[in-house]
Design a protein around this motif. Structure first.
Motif, PDB file in Angstrom:
ATOM      1  N   CYS A 197       0.914  -1.270   0.191  1.00 23.69           N
ATOM      2  CA  CYS A 197      -0.113  -0.133   0.259  1.00 23.69           C
ATOM      3  C   CYS A 197       1.169   0.729  -0.039  1.00 23.69           C
ATOM      4  N   GLU A 198       2.117   1.669   0.694  1.00 21.03           N
ATOM      5  CA  GLU A 198       2.392   2.672   0.811  1.00 21.03           C
ATOM      6  C   GLU A 198       3.690   2.521  -0.248  1.00 21.03           C
ATOM      7  N   SER A 199       3.327   1.594  -1.193  1.00 22.67           N
ATOM      8  CA  SER A 199       4.370   1.839  -2.489  1.00 22.67           C
ATOM      9  C   SER A 199       3.653   2.255  -3.439  1.00 22.67           C
ATOM     10  N   ILE A 200       2.286   1.958  -3.202  1.00 24.52           N
ATOM     11  CA  ILE A 200       1.407   2.210  -4.232  1.00 24.52           C
ATOM     12  C   ILE A 200       0.845   3.614  -3.679  1.00 24.52           C
ATOM     13  N   TYR A 201       1.177   4.585  -2.646  1.00 26.76           N
ATOM     14  CA  TYR A 201       0.523   5.625  -2.166  1.00 26.76           C
ATOM     15  C   TYR A 201       1.573   6.680  -2.882  1.00 26.76           C
ATOM     16  N   ARG A 202       2.711   6.224  -3.300  1.00 23.42           N
ATOM     17  CA  ARG A 202       4.443   6.639  -3.844  1.00 23.42           C
ATOM     18  C   ARG A 202       3.795   6.627  -5.243  1.00 23.42           C
ATOM     19  N   ASP A 251      -7.513  -8.270   3.666  1.00 28.95           N
ATOM     20  CA  ASP A 251      -7.490  -7.576   5.190  1.00 28.95           C
ATOM     21  C   ASP A 251      -7.963  -6.308   5.022  1.00 28.95           C
ATOM     22  N   HIS A 252      -8.883  -5.755   5.732  1.00 28.10           N
ATOM     23  CA  HIS A 252      -9.678  -4.341   5.242  1.00 28.10           C
ATOM     24  C   HIS A 252      -9.093  -3.348   4.704  1.00 28.10           C
ATOM     25  N   PRO A 253      -8.074  -2.892   4.926  1.00 26.92           N
ATOM     26  CA  PRO A 253      -7.609  -2.073   4.317  1.00 26.92           C
ATOM     27  C   PRO A 253      -6.988  -2.284   2.585  1.00 26.92           C
ATOM     28  N   LEU A 254      -7.179  -3.348   2.273  1.00 26.20           N
ATOM     29  CA  LEU A 254      -7.009  -3.669   0.799  1.00 26.20           C
ATOM     30  C   LEU A 254      -8.262  -3.708   0.548  1.00 26.20           C
ATOM     31  N   ALA A 255      -9.554  -3.616   1.310  1.00 29.47           N
ATOM     32  CA  ALA A 255     -10.737  -4.410   0.700  1.00 29.47           C
ATOM     33  C   ALA A 255     -11.278  -2.775   0.828  1.00 29.47           C
ATOM     34  N   GLN A 257      -5.027   6.255   3.326  1.00 30.77           N
ATOM     35  CA  GLN A 257      -5.344   5.943   4.142  1.00 30.77           C
ATOM     36  C   GLN A 257      -5.632   4.337   4.199  1.00 30.77           C
ATOM     37  N   ALA A 258      -5.338   3.647   3.314  1.00 28.18           N
ATOM     38  CA  ALA A 258      -5.304   2.054   3.311  1.00 28.18           C
ATOM     39  C   ALA A 258      -3.460   1.630   4.054  1.00 28.18           C
ATOM     40  N   ALA A 259      -2.396   2.930   3.235  1.00 28.23           N
ATOM     41  CA  ALA A 259      -1.145   2.340   3.827  1.00 28.23           C
ATOM     42  C   ALA A 259      -0.864   3.232   6.013  1.00 28.23           C
ATOM     43  N   SER A 260      -0.974   4.178   5.876  1.00 31.91           N
ATOM     44  CA  SER A 260      -2.083   4.850   7.451  1.00 31.91           C
ATOM     45  C   SER A 260      -2.638   2.886   7.434  1.00 31.91           C
ATOM     46  N   ASP A 261      -3.496   2.423   7.489  1.00 25.73           N
ATOM     47  CA  ASP A 261      -4.181   1.680   8.079  1.00 25.73           C
ATOM     48  C   ASP A 261      -3.086   0.646   8.825  1.00 25.73           C
ATOM     49  N   SER A 262      -2.531   0.043   7.666  1.00 27.46           N
ATOM     50  CA  SER A 262      -1.887  -1.502   7.171  1.00 27.46           C
ATOM     51  C   SER A 262      -1.012  -1.483   8.849  1.00 27.46           C
ATOM     52  N   HIS A 263      -0.019   0.440   8.608  1.00 27.89           N
ATOM     53  CA  HIS A 263       1.090  -0.072   9.426  1.00 27.89           C
ATOM     54  C   HIS A 263       0.940   0.731  10.593  1.00 27.89           C
ATOM     55  N   SER A 264      -0.347   1.060  11.001  1.00 32.85           N
ATOM     56  CA  SER A 264      -1.187   0.676  12.688  1.00 32.85           C
ATOM     57  C   SER A 264      -1.599  -0.851  13.007  1.00 32.85           C
ATOM     58  N   LEU A 265      -1.832  -1.273  12.297  1.00 31.78           N
ATOM     59  CA  LEU A 265      -1.937  -3.435  12.264  1.00 31.78           C
ATOM     60  C   LEU A 265      -1.086  -4.093  12.364  1.00 31.78           C
ATOM     61  N   ILE A 266       0.582  -2.991  11.846  1.00 31.78           N
ATOM     62  CA  ILE A 266       1.483  -3.357  12.477  1.00 31.78           C
ATOM     63  C   ILE A 266       1.798  -3.617  13.424  1.00 31.78           C
ATOM     64  N   GLU A 267       1.912  -2.192  13.982  1.00 33.01           N
ATOM     65  CA  GLU A 267       2.277  -2.261  15.617  1.00 33.01           C
ATOM     66  C   GLU A 267       1.624  -3.370  16.227  1.00 33.01           C
ATOM     67  N   SER A 268      -0.163  -3.433  16.232  1.00 30.21           N
ATOM     68  CA  SER A 268      -0.792  -4.061  17.000  1.00 30.21           C
ATOM     69  C   SER A 268      -0.535  -5.799  16.535  1.00 30.21           C
TER      70      SER A 268
END
Length: 268
Positions: free
Chosen positions: A130-135, A187-191, A212-223
């Motif tokens: 997601c971060e790569s697509i965003y860039r 997962d829900h960011p890609l969905a 938003q997809a990249a941000s949500d994915s990185h929030s999920l990583i931490e948890s």
């Protein structure tokens, strides 16, 4: 890149640090859990080997009949412990290679289903994507080029293959809905991206969607990485206690049998 501010660059670097920390914590937790388990297996196997040597040739009496104390089962149990060590090493190696994106698609899918760690590995790969697509979207690249570039950056083979296939479909003029169908990570960011991307979005809306997809994915990583680290430590400690405890119990059983065999009345 157009519309690329210092704050945007700082956030991308923060995301990169989150992914790096997630991979590092999972790798270290898997390694420590493996060491706990291997140490317990080694101690258990050594204990069984020592007791088997001591007990070998010991005889006892059943009534008036002389019987030899069997130790073959302890040697067989040592082979079971060796097999357990080989399985643990194989699992550790698969996790390490999966974190680095060096597994074939089938093995990557197997590792992704490992309870306690597979979900975290998928989430890190999704955040890469997601971060790569965003860039790429910020840089005004076509979706085909963006997906090809993301396939090179993500470290999850099924997601890489899917991104390359989706890029070819997008280049061929396929619809967004068709090109992004059946992603390997549901997962829900890609969905959310798949659902929102079916409409007619402006460039700003598209950038906001992928941000938003990249941000949500990185929030999920931490948890999820923190939860996976705890699970790996629990698995290592519980496995170590059980294997060492079982070896001690088996050795004590053999020693008690040998001591009883030293006295005639012990086996009367």
């Amino acid at each position: 890149m157009s519309h690329w501010s210092i704050a945007d660059q700082a956030e991308v670097e923060t995301w990169a640090a989150i992914r790096s920390n997630g991979r590092s914590s999972l790798s270290h937790a898997a390694t420590l859990s493996l060491l706990y388990l291997l140490a317990a297996l080694a101690v258990g196997a050594f204990l069984l080997s020592a007791v088997a040597q001591i007990c070998e040739g010991t005889v006892y009496y059943v009534g008036w009949d002389e019987e030899e104390l069997l130790v073959a089962w302890m040697r067989n149990l040592m082979w079971v412990y060796a097999g357990g060590a080989a399985i643990a090493l194989t699992g550790w190696l698969l996790v390490q290679l999966s974190l680095r994106g060096r597994l074939p698609s089938v093995l990557s899918a197997v590792v992704a289903k490992i309870p306690g760690v597979g979900r975290a590995i998928q989430t890190i790969a999704l955040a890469d994507f997601c971060e790569s697509i965003y860039r790429s979207v910020v840089g005004s690249q076509t979706y085909g080029d963006a997906f090809r570039f993301a396939a090179q950056e993500t470290r999850f083979t099924p997601l890489q293959n899917w991104a390359v296939h989706s890029a070819l479909q997008l280049d061929a003029g396929q619809s967004w809905e068709h090109a992004l169908s059946h992603p390997p990570i549901k997962d829900h960011p890609l969905a959310a991206v798949t659902a929102l991307g079916q409409g007619q979005l402006s460039r700003e809306e598209t950038m906001r969607m992928w941000y938003q997809a990249a941000s949500d994915s990185h929030s999920l990583i931490e948890s999820r990485s923190q939860r996976s680290v705890r699970n790996l430590f629990r698995i290592g400690l519980i496995g170590a206690v059980l294997t060492a405890g079982f070896a001690i119990l088996a050795a004590n059983t053999a020693i008690v049998s040998m001591i009883n065999g030293l006295t005639f009345f012990g086996w009367w």
